[in-house]
Each structure stands twice: as C-alpha cells, then as structure tokens.
Design an enzyme around this catalytic site. Structure first.
Site, PDB file in Angstrom:
ATOM      1  CB  CYS A  26      -0.955  -0.012   1.186  1.00 38.37           C
ATOM      2  SG  CYS A  26      -0.135   0.040   2.789  1.00 38.37           S
ATOM      3  CG  HIS A 560      -3.972   7.624   3.993  1.00 41.77           C
ATOM      4  ND1 HIS A 560      -5.121   6.978   4.391  1.00 41.77           N
ATOM      5  CD2 HIS A 560      -3.151   6.663   3.485  1.00 41.77           C
ATOM      6  CE1 HIS A 560      -4.994   5.685   4.151  1.00 41.77           C
ATOM      7  NE2 HIS A 560      -3.815   5.467   3.602  1.00 41.77           N
TER       8      HIS A 560
END
Length: 638
Positions: A26, A560
C-alpha cells in the site's frame, strides 16, 4: 543502502521467497501472506535501515517502509517472481488468494471481524447506562421518572437487540445477504416465542427461549443461512430467484435455527457464563491475578474477543460483567502507567513524545499505541505493565468487582461501576490506581534499553533516532543546500473541511505513532480534497485514496483519505489530477463518497502529514477545532 539490498534482507528474514504466498503493498507498507509465520524474525526486520516498523495484523505481515515502499517492492517482486507480472499498489484483495490459516487464527479473526464493527453502538449505549446510575444517585434524574425511562430505553437498546447488530457483521464475514441475515435476527427476538410453553412446526419442537442479549445463536443461525442461501441459489432458475430464494432461505434457516441451532447456542453461552462464575467464585484472587497479568498478551493476539460471548451472557443472566471488562480496565491503566514512566524517563525526544500521547490514549482505554509504540518496543516496561495488571486483576477478583454496562475499559467507564449501597466503585478505583502506580514505579526504576541512544566518545548519551547507514550522506546533501532552503517557512491550507483531530487519536498505530510523518488529521464534513499549497503531485495510489505533493522548497505532503480505505480498491473515489502534474493551492485533487466509506464500516478520518518533517526545525499545528478548505491555515513548517 540500495532498495535491492533492503528487499533481499526482508526476504531472508521472512523465511525466503518460498515462504511467501502473496505479496503486495500500500502507500507505506509491504504486505505479505506467508505459508509459515513462525519463520519471520521480527526483531532483525526492525533493525533493517528504512524499516520503520513490523507487525502482524491478523495473519498478514506488514513491514512499514514509508516513502521507500514503492522502490523496495519493485526490487522484492523481481526476486520473488522474476518472470511474473507485478502486483500493483493497493492490489485488490479479490486478486489475492487467502492463505490457509490454522483453526485458532481463523476463529479469532472471525470474532474480531464480527465484534469490531458493532463496538461504537454498544460502547455508546453502555456509557449512557453508567451515567444513569450517577444521575439516579445524585437525584438529577431519579429512577422511575419519565426521563429516566426514556434514557434507559436508549441505553439498553443495543444490548436488547444485540442479535440484530451482530447479524450484519456475521453476514459480511460469511459473505451472505445481510438483509436476510438481519431478518433472521428479527425472527429470533420476535415476542411470539416469549410467554408460550412451547410451539411446534409440523411436529418440530420450538423451545421457549428469549434470545435478546445473546451472541452465539445468531452466529450459528447466519452460518447455516449462508450455506442454505448458496444451495438455494443453485437450484432456483434465474428468472424467479428474486421471489423464491429469500422465501425458501428464510423458512428453512428459521425453522432449523429456532429448533436446533439457537437453543444450542443459548445453552453454550449459559455454560460459558457459569464456568467463569464458578472459577471466580472458587479462586477469585488467583483467577483475577492470572487474567490481569495475561490480558495485554490476549489483546495483542486478539484472543480477548473469545471472552465476548461470555461477557454478554453475563449481562443477560446476571445484569453485570465481573471478568473481561473490569480486568481490562486495570490492565489498560497499567499500560498507561508504564508508558508515562517511559515518557518521563526517556532521553529520546521522539520516543518521549510518542510515550506521552500513548499514555493519555491508554488512560482512555486505547492501548495499541502504548503497547506497539512504547512498552513492547522496550520490553521491560511491558513486563512492568503485566505485573501492574496482574495485581489489579487480583484486587478485582478478591472483591468481585462488577461493571453494569459495556464500555471502553478506560477512565470514562468508571460510572458503569457505580452500585448503590456497595463499595463496588471504591474497589475498582483501588484496582486501577494500584495497577497504574505499580507499573509506573517499576518502569521508573528500570534501566531502559532505548533504541537509537548510544554513548559518544565523551561518554555522553546522544540521540540517533533518525540514524541509518545513509544518514551521513543525507546530512552532506542538506549541508550543500542554499541558505534560503535551510530556513524557510511554509504554511498549508486545510485541504478538506471538517473537524480537526490530533494525530495521536487516529485509530491506526502507524499514523498515531507518527511512523511515516507528523501532522494532523481531519474528520471530513465535505467530500472534496484540494491542494493545500503549490507543488507537484509526487505520488497517487491506484486505489485513489491517497496523494502526495512535493513543494518547491522540498516539503513532502501526504493526504490519506480515510483509514484502511485501501480495501475499497478505488470504489467511490474520483481523481482530478495525475502523478507529476503541477498544482496550485486550491486545485481540486480528489472527490470521494463518504457514505460508501461508512457503509463498509471504515473511518473517514483523513491524516495530513509532512513525511519528511525531521528535515525541518519546527511544526506548528492549528488550534482551531473546525477548519475550512482553502481558507484555514492547517499547519506551518519552519
């Protein structure tokens, strides 16, 4: 150190490439499914340059690399699959086959998966039930009044209809229709089965049992329903599935559940409750001492979820819990005490900052930052916390301390221990004070083996918290930078509107412990993310939930959107920029579907980080509770 060298070391320390079942990454972490987790050398992995942290999440190994993750993954994939196609960033879980887990890991993963989504509901209503006891004792809202009865109905609702809440999360785990599963839960709690001597369905006996507050009956029922649903789907023609599949699934699963599985689950729950009651009645102090000393270990492994069915059975049968929740409270406060001692004692400024914030989180019942970021990392404080938790658990077992509602085991749960005419509240206060103080004092007198601290040639202890084999080269590069780059001030506007949240309170240890960067988080009230400053888009994840921007003066910014939103694989996210695009402050970067994130039981909390903050001297965060995108200054970096 080169990316290839790091990749080779990681592969060697996780058992070699033949031990890797699946690998992907990720935005900050390498993620592995392994054939044998026991081959992993966690301690040596943490010593590799660029590795910021290592942990297992369920059966998945995560190696946290921050900004180096993409380069290391590229080299790692070349080694593991020299002739294969790369698994891209944020690879969809559907493309990754599940590794075979042993039955114990599968069981605890299942329990964690079904209880975690419903915790906000039962914690919120549980805390209200504790406050009601205080309101009654103080005379503010007396028992029997209309106001008290309404508030009690609110506080009792999540527990009374617990099978309905569980039906959603159990159905998701078994990958079956959630709404049919919830309907089965409604059938279990339907009042026709209460007050009747017995019912029968064409000769099949339906026992008279009340399933409110229960856990195991609905788990067994939805498990059966998932198999019946798949079987019926296969035999019914597609043209009439929408009519006959729900009808047949409900009738078949309901009758079998009501006649067999639900009564079986009910009595399993009752026997679990009786076993724990007998254990604490016979050897209360010893049982409390052992469980108090082991509870942090149970939390790390996820085994504490195994106590949940018995806990809810206690509330149903006895009206209180005397095992998991009280002992969890003393154990959590022990972790808080040990972590606070580290914060006071440590000479490492970064560790000191993490320890102070983690200690505060542990006081309120959130111990993961304290355990993973501080006490387990240093080992000795963790042992001190276990001792403190054991002594507190012994006190709880000795005096049979009770909690009358489900709540996060932190200081906000103390009202749930109030019982009129008893010393129950005094005993829980005694237990948590002793747990906290004992862990604090023991840690304070221990010699800490702090990472990154070593004596220099003059015998003075110095901090090398950012030290690595390539640090010297970085310092040389920085020394050659022009003076205006060394002493610049840069302000970022809020990229999204919403409520601010300290990074330490983000429910993800990587963000909360500032492993990949420092900054602040925002709970969004809008669904648009804008550029907080001028710069170049340095990184965009294929799942579209995170974006990086680099400014002209070298500031690396990461936005994020949400926590664990990688699992959505881009669903509900729309990108308006591409990697290497130049952006101006206020340009639209991302749009996202808030309802889609919450529908999947994920958090919308959005961290805004400076990932190379250690290269700058000061970071000032806004003190405003609400920020407006493109207007409010969110943070300033010097």
């Amino acid at each position: 150190m080169e990316s290839r060298q790091v990749a080779e070391q990681i592969i060697a320390l996780i058992g070699g490439k033949n031990n890797i079942s699946q690998h992907w990454h990720c935005i900050t972490r390498l993620r592995f499914n392994l054939h044998n987790n026991e081959l992993v050398n966690v301690e040596k992995l943490r010593d590799i340059p660029w590795v910021l942290g290592v942990n297992f999440q369920g059966n998945q190994l995560q190696v946290i690399l921050g900004s180096h993750v993409t380069h290391v993954f590229t080299e790692l994939h070349k080694i593991v699959e020299p002739n294969g196609s790369a698994i891209t960033d944020e690879a969809p879980q559907a493309e990754i086959s599940e590794p075979k887990q042993n039955i114990i890991n599968t069981f605890f993963d299942f329990l964690s998966g079904i209880f975690t989504p419903i915790l906000p509901a039962i914690i919120g209503t549980g805390l209200l039930k504790g406050l009601l006891a205080l309101f009654d004792m103080s005379g503010l809202i007396p028992n029997g009044s209309s106001e008290y009865r309404i508030l009690y109905a609110i506080s009792d609702s999540a527990f009374y209809f617990l099978p309905i809440l569980l039906a959603f999360s159990v159905a998701r785990k078994f990958k079956t229709n959630e709404y049919i599963a919830v309907t089965l839960a409604f059938i279990l709690v339907y009042p026709i089965y209460q007050g009747e001597p017995a019912l029968s369905f064409f000769g099949i006996n339906i026992p008279n049992i009340t399933y409110n507050f229960t856990v195991i009956p609905i788990i067994l029922g939805v498990w059966l329903l998932s198999y019946i649903n798949r079987w019926v789907e296969k035999i019914i023609p597609a043209s009439v599935k929408i009519i006959f599949v729900p009808l047949l699934v409900l009738i078949i699963s309901s009758i079998i559940t009501l006649s067999l599985l639900a009564p079986l689950g009910y009595y399993i729950g009752e026997y679990l409750q009786q076993i724990f009651s007998s254990l604490f009645n016979i050897a209360g102090p010893i049982a409390g001492f052992i469980m108090g000393g082991c509870l942090s270990l149970l939390v790390i492994t996820g085994m504490h979820y195994a106590f949940f069915p018995a806990t809810f059975s206690n509330f149903k049968t006895l009206g209180y819990d005397f095992v998991l929740l009280p002992i969890s409270l003393s154990s959590n406060l022990a972790q808080a005490g040990a972590t606070l001692a580290v914060a006071i004692k440590s000479k490492n400024t970064k560790l000191k900052s993490i320890a102070y914030s983690s200690s505060l989180s542990a006081v309120f019942g959130i111990t993961e930052p304290a355990i993973y970021g501080v006490t387990m990392r240093l080992k000795k404080p963790f042992y001190a916390a276990l001792i403190g938790g054991a002594v507190g658990g012994g006190i709880i077992g000795t005096f049979a301390v009770k909690t009358f509602a489900f709540s996060i085991p932190g200081i906000t749960a103390l009202p749930t221990y109030v019982e009129a005419g008893t010393d129950n509240f005094m005993f829980i206060c005694l237990a948590v004070i002793v747990s906290f103080a004992l862990a604090f004092i023991i840690t304070l007198f221990l010699k800490l083996d702090e990472p990154g601290l070593e004596p220099n040639k003059d015998g003075v202890t110095t901090s090398h918290e950012n030290a690595s084999p390539h640090r010297e080269m970085e310092e040389k590069i920085q020394a050659q930078m022009p003076p205006h780059n060394k002493q610049s001030t840069h302000s970022l506007l809020a990229p999204i509107s919403g409520e601010t949240l300290p990074l330490e309170q983000v429910p993800d240890t990587v963000f909360a412990n500032k492993i990949i960067g420092d900054g602040i988080a925002i709970i969004p009230s809008d669904n648009k993310v804008y550029a907080p400053t001028d710069g170049v888009v340095s990184m965009v994840t294929p799942s579209k939930h995170a974006i990086g921007i680099t400014t002209n003066d070298g500031l690396d910014i990461l936005i994020h959107v949400g926590i664990d939103t990688v699992s959505l694989n881009g669903e509900g996210f729309t990108l308006h920029v591409n990697e290497k695009d130049s952006v101006r402050s206020g340009d639209l970067l991302i749009e996202f579907d808030i309802e889609n994130i919450t529908k999947h039981s994920l958090s919308t909390i959005t961290p805004v980080l400076i990932t190379n903050f250690d290269e700058f001297s000061e970071l000032h965060l806004t003190n405003q509770q609400h920020v407006t995108c493109n207007e409010t200054t969110l943070l300033t970096v010097n």
